[in-house]
Scaffold this active site. Structure first.
Site, PDB file in Angstrom:
ATOM      1  N   GLY A 527      65.909  15.821  -3.953  1.00  0.00           N
ATOM      2  CA  GLY A 527      65.536  16.037  -2.563  1.00  0.00           C
ATOM      3  C   GLY A 527      65.385  17.506  -2.262  1.00  0.00           C
ATOM      4  O   GLY A 527      65.501  18.364  -3.138  1.00  0.00           O
ATOM      5  N   ASP A 645      77.102  22.710  10.155  1.00  0.00           N
ATOM      6  CA  ASP A 645      75.826  22.069   9.821  1.00  0.00           C
ATOM      7  C   ASP A 645      76.050  20.615   9.411  1.00  0.00           C
ATOM      8  O   ASP A 645      75.487  20.142   8.426  1.00  0.00           O
ATOM      9  CB  ASP A 645      75.118  22.834   8.704  1.00  0.00           C
ATOM     10  CG  ASP A 645      73.622  22.511   8.633  1.00  0.00           C
ATOM     11  OD1 ASP A 645      73.071  22.027   9.647  1.00  0.00           O
ATOM     12  OD2 ASP A 645      73.004  22.736   7.586  1.00  0.00           O
TER      13      ASP A 645
END
EC number: 2.7.11.1
Length: 831
Positions: A527, A645
């Site tokens: 990814g 995050d």
């Protein structure tokens, strides 16, 4: 002479049918009169007692009160059991000590308002033992299984069976103590499976700080759970941070009170905790077909209290099971050899630091600590205030009476000032324990380490020289600078890492990583993250790895790279991704992680086919796992860590679908009690950032809670946050509308409805909305969040969250957004 009219055939048939109908009606009425006493009553009062053969049901039909005879004996008891469940499971007994032996008995309200059991001769067999001065009372069985006596005039509850427990706890009941009032509510076992009279085992909650569960056999300790660590009992193997605890512990040290309650096992309404006549604590639940064992203790001879005596260690995997702790020898060699370990062990070498020393720090330089892992920490512990791990060590070292210490996640610093008893070595899980020994006890092992270290170092040196020679020959032939091991650049990088306190991180060479990833082949790509691609690799030994490649063009610079290494090297938790090492070559920087076969959560969540592989139960487990990871970061690790995050693509899943928080490049850490910080460089992912962080740069535990709330709502809805901005509304607006209309139960994909519990889904939506409140003070902290997710306590009502409407051409939908505040938007893909 008058003649009776003659009936024709039709009249005779009609008359016969009529008489048959009348007969059936009369028969039905008689039948109702016969069986009426067996129908469930609404309540018990002075005019409507409960007799043998009659029952009283809870409104929802789950529980039933009545008379029962164990093993069809002639003894009758009044009890509560699960209705329509075979075999019968009795969860409460009124007259445990005195059964009814006559053929007739009644449970009724007395003239003074108490609930009493009378036999056929009107002798009192059992009563609540309290006079309420009024007979205007009634007894009813609630949906919780709690039998209560209620004043008809005031509506006040005068007596509860939940405050008079037998051998079983139901959801919402509790074991407790109240020292000032002299109360100690415990579970007491039956004498046998067919005799409900009080047995020899009791389960209680100790007044230690923190408390622990304790089974006694008579007055002697038989088994203990270990101290409570926020969501778990630390002395039970297999119950770690991923365990979904059904228990809630509330302790008020100042008031001398504590309660140990049990909540419903998620979707399973039929569940209970019991103490058997053999002294075992069991948790069972019913899946609609049969009872399933969720937990049982004790299960091993090592679980029995003080099995190996003082300063002995019970090893589950060993036979014989008992050994002495390091630095100790058997008190009696003869008894030890016979298998009688109760006398335990004594210290082989006396400490330099004695308890009668004139100075507290005497012996600091001559005593050392031996560190043990995977242990059930001993009993007789004391909480040493709010100390971090280093302070815990220093506190014990400077106190001559301190024989051991442990820093436990969810508790803090525990110290032992007396003998160490009931210490167990587990095969896995468990805690770390540091044992105080005379330095001479460790000198031998240190010499061995030096010799071994020297031998290993020389061997490695020879191997390195040989490898360097082969590498030089290879480069000479191929004319390609591809060394097997990193030289100048990585040596310099290693030196840079030394002052960063990441000495435990493995350094990989670029050639090894290129080989493992097939030269970063696109077929190996897992990814794309905000700071670069992630590749799957396989080392020579067959170990699979995930490689995060950070080039000079990525948004993550040297500071973020070092930050991620420094943080993850210090963090160890089941719900955090594990860093294996790093690599640097020129402008390229690589982070090597454990490979997780199920990649990231978004791979499943946003795929039209794969999303059905994570039903509601799996999603709920993932939500709780992420929350436990956050709890460790915010409260239980040595340093408070703010992730900054947290999002769906940063939640990785292992083969058991256990979630692991990843990507610590933006994380910040603080020490001690620092809860808040600020930055001029605002970084994160749009939609997940808390308002105060996005607008002013202030971040804290509460800003991570905000991100968690968004993540939680995404998991429930199963849609990307970006989808809502395309439709002209935000995820929060969509969730708020659903909450106002249906309490959020319609947010879950209807295809998953069969696997869900609507009340649980609605509760999670409510928690998500509480997490995304505009004001940080209105959001729960991580401890409160964990409690909300693991109990069924009442939740506050959320306020309408602050949300904005994005147009379809809003720049916030850009995959590579970089604003003047340096806000970064990651591409949401599986890694």
């Amino acid at each position: 002479m008058y003649k009776l009219p003659q009936r024709n055939c039709a009249d005779k048939q009609e008359y016969t049918v009529h008489m048959r109908k009348m007969g059936m009606v009369i028969f039905a009425c008689l039948l109702l009169l016969i069986i009426f006493p067996t129908f469930g009553y609404a309540d018990i009062n002075t005019s409507s007692p409960l007799s043998i053969g009659q029952t009283l049901s809870s409104p929802d039909g789950v529980y039933e009160l009545g008379f029962f005879s164990p093993n069809n004996s002639r003894k009758q008891y009044v009890g509560i059991w699960f209705k329509n469940i075979a075999p019968q499971v009795v969860v409460w007994v009124a007259n445990r000590d005195k059964p009814v032996t006559k053929t007739a008995a009644n449970l009724t309200i007395s003239s003074n308002g108490s609930l009493i059991l009378l036999d056929g001769t009107q002798d009192v067999i059992w009563s609540t033992g309290e006079a309420f001065t009024s007979n205007k009372c009634h007894a009813e069985l609630l949906d919780t299984g709690n039998l209560v006596v209620i004043d008809d005039v005031s509506g006040k509850t005068l007596w509860k069976s939940f405050e008079n427990l037998g051998n079983t706890m139901l959801p919402q009941s509790s074991v407790m103590y109240d020292i000032p009032r002299g109360k100690n509510r415990v579970l007491t076992s039956w004498r046998s499976n067919s005799d409900p009279s009080p047995g020899e085992f009791t389960l209680e909650f100790t007044p230690q700080v923190p408390p622990q569960g304790l089974i006694r056999r008579g007055s002697s300790p038989y088994w203990r759970s270990g101290p409570w660590a926020k969501t778990r009992f630390s002395g039970i193997p297999g119950i770690d941070a991923s365990y979904v605890s059904p228990f809630t512990v509330l302790q008020d040290v100042a008031k001398g009170t504590a309660s140990f309650s049990y909540s419903m096992l998620r979707n399973y309404k039929l569940s209970y905790v019991t103490l058997t006549s053999e002294g075992k604590m069991k948790i069972l639940w019913n899946d609609g077909k049969s009872w399933k064992l969720h937990f049982e203790a004790p299960t091993s001879s090592c679980d029995l209290y003080r099995a190996c005596g003082p300063f002995g260690l019970c090893v589950r995997s060993r036979n014989p099971k008992c050994i002495c702790l390091k630095g100790f020898v058997p008190k009696s060699d003869d008894e030890w050899k016979k298998g009688n370990w109760t006398s335990g062990c004594v210290r082989r070498t006396q400490l330099s630091c004695h308890t009668n020393s004139s100075t507290k720090t005497q012996g600091k330089e001559t005593d050392s600590f031996y560190h043990m892992t995977r242990v059930k920490t001993p009993d007789l512990y004391q909480l040493a205030g709010f100390l971090n791990a280093e302070q815990c060590y220093q506190d014990c070292l400077g106190n001559c009476s301190c024989t051991a210490f442990a820093y436990i996640s969810g508790i803090g610093c525990l110290v032992w000032n007396r003998e160490l008893v009931d210490t167990v070595q587990f095969l896995s899980d468990g805690e770390s324990l540091s044992l105080r020994l005379a330095s001479s006890e460790l000198a031998g092992s240190n010499r061995t380490k030096i010799i071994l270290g020297t031998t290993v170092s020389l061997s490695i040196f020879v191997i390195l020289v040989f490898a360097a020679y082969k590498s030089w020959r290879y480069r000479t032939k191929q004319n390609e600078p591809n060394p097997m091991f990193i030289h100048s650049s990585q040596d310099a990088w290693a030196k840079d890492m030394e002052p960063q306190d990441v000495s435990g991180v493995n350094l990989f060479d670029m050639h090894t990583i290129r080989t493992a990833t097939n030269n970063f082949s696109s077929s190996n790509k897992l990814g794309q993250g905000g700071f670069g691609p992630v590749y799957k690799g396989k080392l020579v030994d067959g170990k699979e790895i995930a490689v995060k490649r950070l080039s000079s063009s990525s948004g993550q610079g040297t500071d973020e790279f070092m930050n991620e290494i420094r943080l993850i090297s210090k963090l160890q938790h089941k719900n955090l991704v594990r860093l294996l090492g790093c690599c640097i070559k020129g402008e390229e920087k690589l982070l090597i992680y454990e490979y997780l076969v199920n990649k990231s959560l978004d791979v499943f969540l946003f795929d039209s086919t794969l999303k059905f592989e994570i039903d509601w139960q799996k999603r709920f487990n993932i939500i709780q796992g992420v929350a436990r990871g956050l709890l460790y970061l915010h409260r239980d690790s040595r340093l408070r860590v703010i992730h900054r995050d947290l999002k769906v693509s940063n939640i990785l899943l292992d083969e058991k679908m256990i979630p692991k928080i990843s990507d610590f490049g933006l994380a910040r850490m603080s020490q001690g009690t620092q809860y808040q910080d600020n930055t001029r460089r605002v970084v994160g992912t749009l939609g997940y950032m808390a308002p105060e962080y996005a607008w002013t740069g202030v971040f804290s535990e509460k800003s991570d809670i905000y991100s968690f709330g968004v993540l939680l709502l995404e998991i429930i809805i199963g849609e990307k946050i970006s989808r809502f901005s395309e439709e002209g509304k935000t995820l929060l607006a969509y969730a708020w509308e659903s909450w106002c209309e249906t309490k959020g139960v319609d947010l879950l994909d209807q295809a998953l409805a069969d696997s869900s519990h609507p009340a649980e889904v609605g509760r999670c939506v409510q928690i998500g909305l509480l997490c995304v409140q505009h004001q940080p003070a209105d959001r729960p902290n991580t401890l409160e969040l964990m409690s909300m997710l693991t109990t069924i306590s009442e939740l506050p009502s959320p306020k309408q969250p602050t949300f904005t409407v994005h147009s379809r051409d809003d720049d916030s939908t850009s995959n590579d957004l970089i604003t003047v505040n340096e806000i970064t938007q990651s591409v949401i893909q599986g890694r």
